[in-house]
Write a protein that holds these residues in place. Structure first.
Motif, PDB file in Angstrom:
ATOM      1  N   LEU A 126       0.706  -1.203   0.164  1.00  0.00           N
ATOM      2  CA  LEU A 126      -0.099  -0.146  -0.166  1.00  0.00           C
ATOM      3  C   LEU A 126       0.624   1.165  -0.056  1.00  0.00           C
ATOM      4  O   LEU A 126       0.361   2.370  -0.587  1.00  0.00           O
ATOM      5  CB  LEU A 126      -0.898   0.056   1.274  1.00  0.00           C
ATOM      6  N   ASP A 127       1.837   1.433   0.688  1.00  0.00           N
ATOM      7  CA  ASP A 127       2.774   2.523   0.760  1.00  0.00           C
ATOM      8  C   ASP A 127       3.843   2.455  -0.403  1.00  0.00           C
ATOM      9  O   ASP A 127       4.460   3.600  -0.535  1.00  0.00           O
ATOM     10  CB  ASP A 127       3.491   2.438   2.098  1.00  0.00           C
ATOM     11  N   ARG A 128       3.880   1.820  -1.136  1.00  0.00           N
ATOM     12  CA  ARG A 128       5.092   1.638  -2.459  1.00  0.00           C
ATOM     13  C   ARG A 128       4.521   2.382  -3.635  1.00  0.00           C
ATOM     14  O   ARG A 128       3.008   2.675  -3.670  1.00  0.00           O
ATOM     15  CB  ARG A 128       5.360   0.435  -2.578  1.00  0.00           C
ATOM     16  N   ARG A 129       5.117   2.863  -4.325  1.00  0.00           N
ATOM     17  CA  ARG A 129       4.924   3.199  -5.775  1.00  0.00           C
ATOM     18  C   ARG A 129       4.926   2.376  -6.763  1.00  0.00           C
ATOM     19  O   ARG A 129       5.618   1.340  -6.729  1.00  0.00           O
ATOM     20  CB  ARG A 129       6.043   4.627  -6.034  1.00  0.00           C
ATOM     21  N   PRO A 130       4.154   2.628  -8.053  1.00  0.00           N
ATOM     22  CA  PRO A 130       4.389   1.713  -8.911  1.00  0.00           C
ATOM     23  C   PRO A 130       5.487   1.284  -9.551  1.00  0.00           C
ATOM     24  O   PRO A 130       5.698   0.055  -9.927  1.00  0.00           O
ATOM     25  CB  PRO A 130       3.532   2.472 -10.027  1.00  0.00           C
ATOM     26  N   ARG A 131       6.477   2.269  -9.579  1.00  0.00           N
ATOM     27  CA  ARG A 131       7.808   1.783 -10.327  1.00  0.00           C
ATOM     28  C   ARG A 131       8.471   0.789  -9.480  1.00  0.00           C
ATOM     29  O   ARG A 131       9.371   0.194 -10.142  1.00  0.00           O
ATOM     30  CB  ARG A 131       8.641   3.085 -10.281  1.00  0.00           C
ATOM     31  N   GLY A 132       8.230   0.661  -8.009  1.00  0.00           N
ATOM     32  CA  GLY A 132       8.798  -0.444  -7.527  1.00  0.00           C
ATOM     33  C   GLY A 132       8.198  -1.910  -7.395  1.00  0.00           C
ATOM     34  O   GLY A 132       8.834  -2.691  -6.704  1.00  0.00           O
ATOM     35  N   LEU A 133       7.105  -1.913  -8.134  1.00  0.00           N
ATOM     36  CA  LEU A 133       6.351  -3.112  -8.268  1.00  0.00           C
ATOM     37  C   LEU A 133       6.657  -4.071  -9.540  1.00  0.00           C
ATOM     38  O   LEU A 133       7.191  -3.533 -10.421  1.00  0.00           O
ATOM     39  CB  LEU A 133       4.890  -2.872  -8.401  1.00  0.00           C
ATOM     40  N   SER A 134       6.605  -5.415  -9.407  1.00  0.00           N
ATOM     41  CA  SER A 134       6.809  -6.219 -10.551  1.00  0.00           C
ATOM     42  C   SER A 134       5.728  -6.117 -11.395  1.00  0.00           C
ATOM     43  O   SER A 134       4.667  -5.483 -10.971  1.00  0.00           O
ATOM     44  CB  SER A 134       7.006  -7.720 -10.021  1.00  0.00           C
ATOM     45  N   GLY A 135       5.575  -6.670 -12.499  1.00  0.00           N
ATOM     46  CA  GLY A 135       4.426  -6.424 -13.338  1.00  0.00           C
ATOM     47  C   GLY A 135       3.279  -7.403 -12.882  1.00  0.00           C
ATOM     48  O   GLY A 135       1.760  -6.821 -12.943  1.00  0.00           O
ATOM     49  N   GLY A 136       3.415  -8.378 -12.370  1.00  0.00           N
ATOM     50  CA  GLY A 136       2.092  -8.914 -11.619  1.00  0.00           C
ATOM     51  C   GLY A 136       1.718  -8.217 -10.602  1.00  0.00           C
ATOM     52  O   GLY A 136       0.293  -8.181 -10.513  1.00  0.00           O
ATOM     53  N   GLU A 137       2.279  -7.618  -9.856  1.00  0.00           N
ATOM     54  CA  GLU A 137       1.939  -6.722  -8.762  1.00  0.00           C
ATOM     55  C   GLU A 137       1.098  -5.366  -9.136  1.00  0.00           C
ATOM     56  O   GLU A 137       0.015  -5.094  -8.857  1.00  0.00           O
ATOM     57  CB  GLU A 137       2.996  -6.175  -7.668  1.00  0.00           C
ATOM     58  N   LYS A 138       1.666  -4.952 -10.387  1.00  0.00           N
ATOM     59  CA  LYS A 138       0.745  -3.687 -10.946  1.00  0.00           C
ATOM     60  C   LYS A 138      -0.326  -4.061 -11.447  1.00  0.00           C
ATOM     61  O   LYS A 138      -1.345  -3.363 -11.139  1.00  0.00           O
ATOM     62  CB  LYS A 138       1.876  -3.118 -12.103  1.00  0.00           C
ATOM     63  N   GLN A 139      -0.435  -5.246 -12.350  1.00  0.00           N
ATOM     64  CA  GLN A 139      -1.517  -5.781 -12.578  1.00  0.00           C
ATOM     65  C   GLN A 139      -2.580  -5.946 -11.503  1.00  0.00           C
ATOM     66  O   GLN A 139      -4.015  -5.656 -11.620  1.00  0.00           O
ATOM     67  CB  GLN A 139      -1.495  -6.875 -13.546  1.00  0.00           C
ATOM     68  N   ARG A 140      -2.353  -6.496 -10.361  1.00  0.00           N
ATOM     69  CA  ARG A 140      -3.212  -6.685  -9.206  1.00  0.00           C
ATOM     70  C   ARG A 140      -3.711  -5.314  -8.679  1.00  0.00           C
ATOM     71  O   ARG A 140      -4.916  -5.212  -8.423  1.00  0.00           O
ATOM     72  CB  ARG A 140      -2.539  -7.289  -8.249  1.00  0.00           C
ATOM     73  N   VAL A 141      -2.708  -4.309  -8.538  1.00  0.00           N
ATOM     74  CA  VAL A 141      -3.357  -3.013  -8.067  1.00  0.00           C
ATOM     75  C   VAL A 141      -4.402  -2.296  -9.328  1.00  0.00           C
ATOM     76  O   VAL A 141      -5.425  -2.011  -8.816  1.00  0.00           O
ATOM     77  CB  VAL A 141      -2.134  -1.986  -8.146  1.00  0.00           C
ATOM     78  N   ALA A 142      -4.227  -2.650 -10.617  1.00  0.00           N
ATOM     79  CA  ALA A 142      -4.965  -2.286 -11.728  1.00  0.00           C
ATOM     80  C   ALA A 142      -6.383  -2.951 -11.453  1.00  0.00           C
ATOM     81  O   ALA A 142      -7.478  -2.388 -11.536  1.00  0.00           O
ATOM     82  CB  ALA A 142      -4.525  -2.671 -12.971  1.00  0.00           C
ATOM     83  N   PHE A 143      -6.303  -4.350 -11.088  1.00  0.00           N
ATOM     84  CA  PHE A 143      -7.388  -5.153 -10.726  1.00  0.00           C
ATOM     85  C   PHE A 143      -8.370  -4.238  -9.728  1.00  0.00           C
ATOM     86  O   PHE A 143      -9.476  -4.093  -9.588  1.00  0.00           O
ATOM     87  CB  PHE A 143      -7.454  -6.491 -10.391  1.00  0.00           C
ATOM     88  N   GLY A 144      -7.596  -4.143  -8.501  1.00  0.00           N
ATOM     89  CA  GLY A 144      -8.197  -3.465  -7.256  1.00  0.00           C
ATOM     90  C   GLY A 144      -8.711  -2.245  -7.541  1.00  0.00           C
ATOM     91  O   GLY A 144      -9.827  -1.717  -7.204  1.00  0.00           O
ATOM     92  N   ARG A 145      -8.137  -1.205  -8.456  1.00  0.00           N
ATOM     93  CA  ARG A 145      -8.418  -0.057  -8.547  1.00  0.00           C
ATOM     94  C   ARG A 145     -10.019   0.048  -9.380  1.00  0.00           C
ATOM     95  O   ARG A 145     -10.803   0.654  -9.143  1.00  0.00           O
ATOM     96  CB  ARG A 145      -7.358   0.715  -9.317  1.00  0.00           C
ATOM     97  N   ALA A 146      -9.949  -0.878 -10.559  1.00  0.00           N
ATOM     98  CA  ALA A 146     -11.103  -1.149 -11.208  1.00  0.00           C
ATOM     99  C   ALA A 146     -12.340  -1.460 -10.416  1.00  0.00           C
ATOM    100  O   ALA A 146     -13.405  -1.263 -10.557  1.00  0.00           O
ATOM    101  CB  ALA A 146     -10.858  -1.952 -12.483  1.00  0.00           C
ATOM    102  N   LEU A 147     -12.016  -2.526  -9.520  1.00  0.00           N
ATOM    103  CA  LEU A 147     -13.179  -2.816  -8.571  1.00  0.00           C
ATOM    104  C   LEU A 147     -13.581  -1.854  -7.825  1.00  0.00           C
ATOM    105  O   LEU A 147     -14.869  -1.958  -7.532  1.00  0.00           O
ATOM    106  CB  LEU A 147     -12.324  -4.382  -7.858  1.00  0.00           C
ATOM    107  N   LEU A 148     -12.587  -0.973  -7.159  1.00  0.00           N
ATOM    108  CA  LEU A 148     -13.168  -0.159  -6.047  1.00  0.00           C
ATOM    109  C   LEU A 148     -13.967   1.143  -6.842  1.00  0.00           C
ATOM    110  O   LEU A 148     -14.457   2.006  -6.250  1.00  0.00           O
ATOM    111  CB  LEU A 148     -12.146   0.531  -5.427  1.00  0.00           C
ATOM    112  N   ALA A 149     -13.992   1.361  -8.214  1.00  0.00           N
ATOM    113  CA  ALA A 149     -14.852   1.869  -8.826  1.00  0.00           C
ATOM    114  C   ALA A 149     -16.206   1.360  -8.805  1.00  0.00           C
ATOM    115  O   ALA A 149     -17.189   2.007  -9.568  1.00  0.00           O
ATOM    116  CB  ALA A 149     -14.288   2.139 -10.289  1.00  0.00           C
ATOM    117  N   GLN A 150     -16.602   0.528  -8.409  1.00  0.00           N
ATOM    118  CA  GLN A 150     -17.897  -0.186  -8.137  1.00  0.00           C
ATOM    119  C   GLN A 150     -18.493  -0.502  -9.231  1.00  0.00           C
ATOM    120  O   GLN A 150     -19.624  -0.351  -9.676  1.00  0.00           O
ATOM    121  CB  GLN A 150     -18.675   0.739  -7.375  1.00  0.00           C
TER     122      GLN A 150
END
Length: 373
Positions: A126-150
């Motif tokens: 949660l406290d990290r920036r995207p540039r420090g994430l792996s490709g799979g971690e970035k996609q998981r964050v993208a899934f989460g952002r899309a879900l939280l848009a209800q």
């Protein structure tokens, strides 16, 4: 129901698409690059406007040319996950996730922050920036952002195309959890058959802007006339089975289905769990009698249903095994010499099984899915 029927001219390319799918589960738009898959989900999202037709999700009408309905993008409440995560680089993971949530009035928020973080395993990021994430971690964050848009519908455009094999194996279990636990309908674009076989409930096969077939994955994959469109090398059947028992001493698992049993290398799922197998046509041998003195463990009573040419020297056989089907690719000479024709009783010998990685989501290589048994 998800009901899509659209026509659209895109330069020299003509899109003429019609399919319907159950609202829950994953609908996979499968086909070669340039077939029109992404154009379809862009129309569903409202990023492009079809020339004619309709797009409906349950009771919501997004587009209907005869009724002059064209709901704006921001009012469709659709989540969209792209090939690249498209996260805001200057924001933390938490802020990226909250961006979607803040855009929805509090009264309309039915998907909460903490359950999404837990579902996608994002707590330590949660406290990290995207540039420090792996490709799979970035996609998981993208899934989460899309879900939280209800969203009332989640669109995924080749969500694993930019990932290597290990990251792809890492992300698949999370998409399964989205499918099974969030109960939000998902439309996923893919040209990777292993993704479709593992994740999809409905398969829509698209070629040159047209729907060649649509229906349950096993039904579409079991059609001999579609092998050229699905990929001749990938031709085969999809079976849904249940783990019956494990044989730890031998490192094996026994799977049951309406056509009998298959023995596979032990998988990490408890008895009673569902398992989906992709059995390639090239890994099925046809015999007239059960063999003796061979190492193959899987021999199934079958009946020839259909024979079709598959190449200059080969033929595909559709075999009924109980209420399910297998496909075997053999030489045309063998068809003639064994007098194989519809109605002939045979034995299907399965020499290789393409099975899912274990349910724990370990980073097993998807390329090592075929195992001799």
């Amino acid at each position: 129901m998800l009901d899509v029927q659209i026509r659209q001219r895109l330069g020299a390319f003509a899109l003429d698409i019609a399919f319907a799918a159950e609202e829950r589960g994953v609908t996979a738009l499968f086909g070669r690059s340039g077939s029109g898959k992404t154009s379809v989900i862009n129309a569903i999202a409202g990023l492009t406007r079809p020339d004619a037709g309709h797009i409906r999700v349950g009771d919501a009408v997004f587009f209907d040319s005869t009724r002059r309905i064209d709901v704006p993008v921001e009012k469709r409440r659709i989540g969209y996950v792209f090939q690249d995560s498209r996260l805001f680089p200057h924001m933390s993971v938490r802020s990226n996730l909250e961006y979607g949530l803040r855009r929805v009035p509090a009264a309309d928020r039915r998907i909460a922050f903490d359950p999404v973080v837990d579902l996608l395993g994002l707590g330590h990021l949660l406290d990290r920036r995207p540039r420090g994430l792996s490709g799979g971690e970035k996609q998981r964050v993208a899934f989460g952002r899309a879900l939280l848009a209800q969203p009332r519908l989640l669109l995924m455009d080749e969500p694993m195309a930019s990932l290597d094999s290990a990251r792809k194996a890492e992300i698949m279990p999370y998409i399964e959890r989205l499918r099974d636990e969030m109960r939000i309908p998902i439309v996923m674009v893919s040209h990777a058959l292993d993704e479709v076989v593992r994740l999809a409930t409905t398969m829509v096969l698209i070629a040159e802007g047209r729907v060649r077939a649509a229906g349950p994955v096993g039904t579409v994959m079991g059609r001999l006339d579609l092998s050229a469109a699905t990929g001749a090398h990938e031709a085969g059947a999809v079976l849904d089975l249940t783990v019956e028992r494990h044989i730890p001493a031998d490192g094996l698992s026994v799977l049951a289905f309406d056509g009998g049993h298959l023995t596979v290398p032990q998988i990490d799922r408890p008895p009673g769990s569902p398992v989906r197998l992709h059995i390639h046509a090239r890994d099925v041998i046809v015999a007239l009698e059960p063999p003796t003195g061979v190492s193959l463990r899987n021999a199934l009573a079958a009946r020839v249903v259909e024979v079709a040419e598959a190449g200059p020297s080969s033929a595909d056989l559709r075999l009924a095994v109980g209420g399910s089907f297998l496909i075997a690719r053999i030489t045309r000479a063998a068809v003639r010499e064994l007098s194989l024709a519809p109605g002939r009783e045979v034995v299907a010998l399965v020499k290789g099984i393409a099975f899912e990685p274990d349910s724990s989501g370990s980073a097993s290589d998807p390329r090592r899915r075929v195992v001799d048994v």
